[in-house]
Design an enzyme around this catalytic site. Structure first.
Site, PDB file in Angstrom:
ATOM      1  N   THR A  13       1.141  -1.204  -0.441  1.00 22.94           N
ATOM      2  CA  THR A  13       0.031   0.257   0.843  1.00 22.94           C
ATOM      3  C   THR A  13       0.769   0.858  -0.135  1.00 22.94           C
ATOM      4  O   THR A  13       2.383   0.911   0.356  1.00 22.94           O
ATOM      5  CB  THR A  13      -1.005  -0.088   1.490  1.00 22.94           C
ATOM      6  OG1 THR A  13      -2.028   0.930   1.061  1.00 22.94           O
ATOM      7  CG2 THR A  13      -0.188   0.231   2.414  1.00 22.94           C
ATOM      8  N   GLY A 168       0.309   6.346  -7.120  1.00 24.00           N
ATOM      9  CA  GLY A 168      -0.450   5.175  -8.001  1.00 24.00           C
ATOM     10  C   GLY A 168      -0.003   4.949  -9.828  1.00 24.00           C
ATOM     11  O   GLY A 168      -0.354   4.420 -10.036  1.00 24.00           O
ATOM     12  N   CYS A 171       3.511   2.836  -9.219  1.00 18.27           N
ATOM     13  CA  CYS A 171       3.326   1.582  -7.960  1.00 18.27           C
ATOM     14  C   CYS A 171       2.509   0.650  -8.395  1.00 18.27           C
ATOM     15  O   CYS A 171       1.210   1.277  -8.052  1.00 18.27           O
ATOM     16  CB  CYS A 171       3.668   1.697  -6.772  1.00 18.27           C
ATOM     17  SG  CYS A 171       4.023   0.452  -4.858  1.00 18.27           S
ATOM     18  N   THR A 174      -0.311  -0.112  -6.159  1.00 19.01           N
ATOM     19  CA  THR A 174      -1.095   1.037  -5.448  1.00 19.01           C
ATOM     20  C   THR A 174      -2.099   1.453  -6.582  1.00 19.01           C
ATOM     21  O   THR A 174      -2.067   2.004  -7.000  1.00 19.01           O
ATOM     22  CB  THR A 174       0.031   2.145  -4.859  1.00 19.01           C
ATOM     23  OG1 THR A 174       0.968   2.180  -4.292  1.00 19.01           O
ATOM     24  CG2 THR A 174      -1.009   3.741  -4.299  1.00 19.01           C
TER      25      THR A 174
END
Length: 183
Positions: A13, A168, A171, A174
């Site tokens: 996360t 986001g 990654c 994410t």
């Protein structure tokens, strides 16, 4: 540990905490990954803790471990009433109780004055610049937040959300489904 190394544990996360103008914001993405599969895209990994919601917290790592840490930290917070003291007391327990030593999670916690990382090894770290970034996209979010703090007048909440969005985009663990809490 690479989030894909153990396909049976929910990992990865991105959580960030940013301070600006007397405000602190903690943001997290919503993706839950099990091995190489996205299991959920709208998980809520950031929450308010304490009797009056005076502490913001976000987690990265194994979800079940993180919820255990949330509960333990909130109990310490209720008992001691102060963020740093609660974090240190949790860290003491973490180092002495064998069952806690195996938890695979990080917590990012912040109140109006202090931001702390509580690590899976029982360490408590206060960042020197007031920015916390944890999880698989943490370094991307940290870089984005530092740039936005240095070169814009955006508020803490906007910077935190945009840092997660940037992470986001980079990654794979994410996403851009951002939850932000602010004090």
């Amino acid at each position: 540990m690479d989030p894909s190394q153990n396909p049976n544990i929910v990992h990865a996360t991105t959580i960030i905490s940013v301070r600006r103008g007397g405000h602190v914001a903690v943001a997290g993405d919503g993706q839950v990954t099990l091995g190489h599969t996205v299991m959920k895209g709208n998980a809520r990994k950031v929450r308010r803790l304490g009797r009056e919601g005076q502490v913001l917290a976000g987690f990265a790592g194994a979800a079940a471990d993180a919820f255990t840490l949330f509960e333990l930290f909130e109990a310490k917070l209720d008992k001691h009433g102060q963020l740093t003291r609660a974090a240190v007391e949790l860290a003491k327990d973490w180092r002495t109780e064998r069952r806690l030593g195996k938890l695979e999670a990080l917590l990012a916690v912040a109140d109006k004055e202090t931001s702390l990382i509580i690590s899976g090894t029982g360490d408590v770290v206060e960042p020197e610049d007031g920015i916390i970034a944890i999880g698989s996209g943490g370094s991307y979010a940290l870089s984005a937040a530092r740039a936005l703090l240095a070169h814009t007048q955006l508020d803490a909440k906007t910077i935190a959300a945009e840092a997660i969005n940037i992470a986001g985009d980079i990654c794979i663990y994410t996403n851009r489904n951002v939850v932000v809490e602010e004090l």
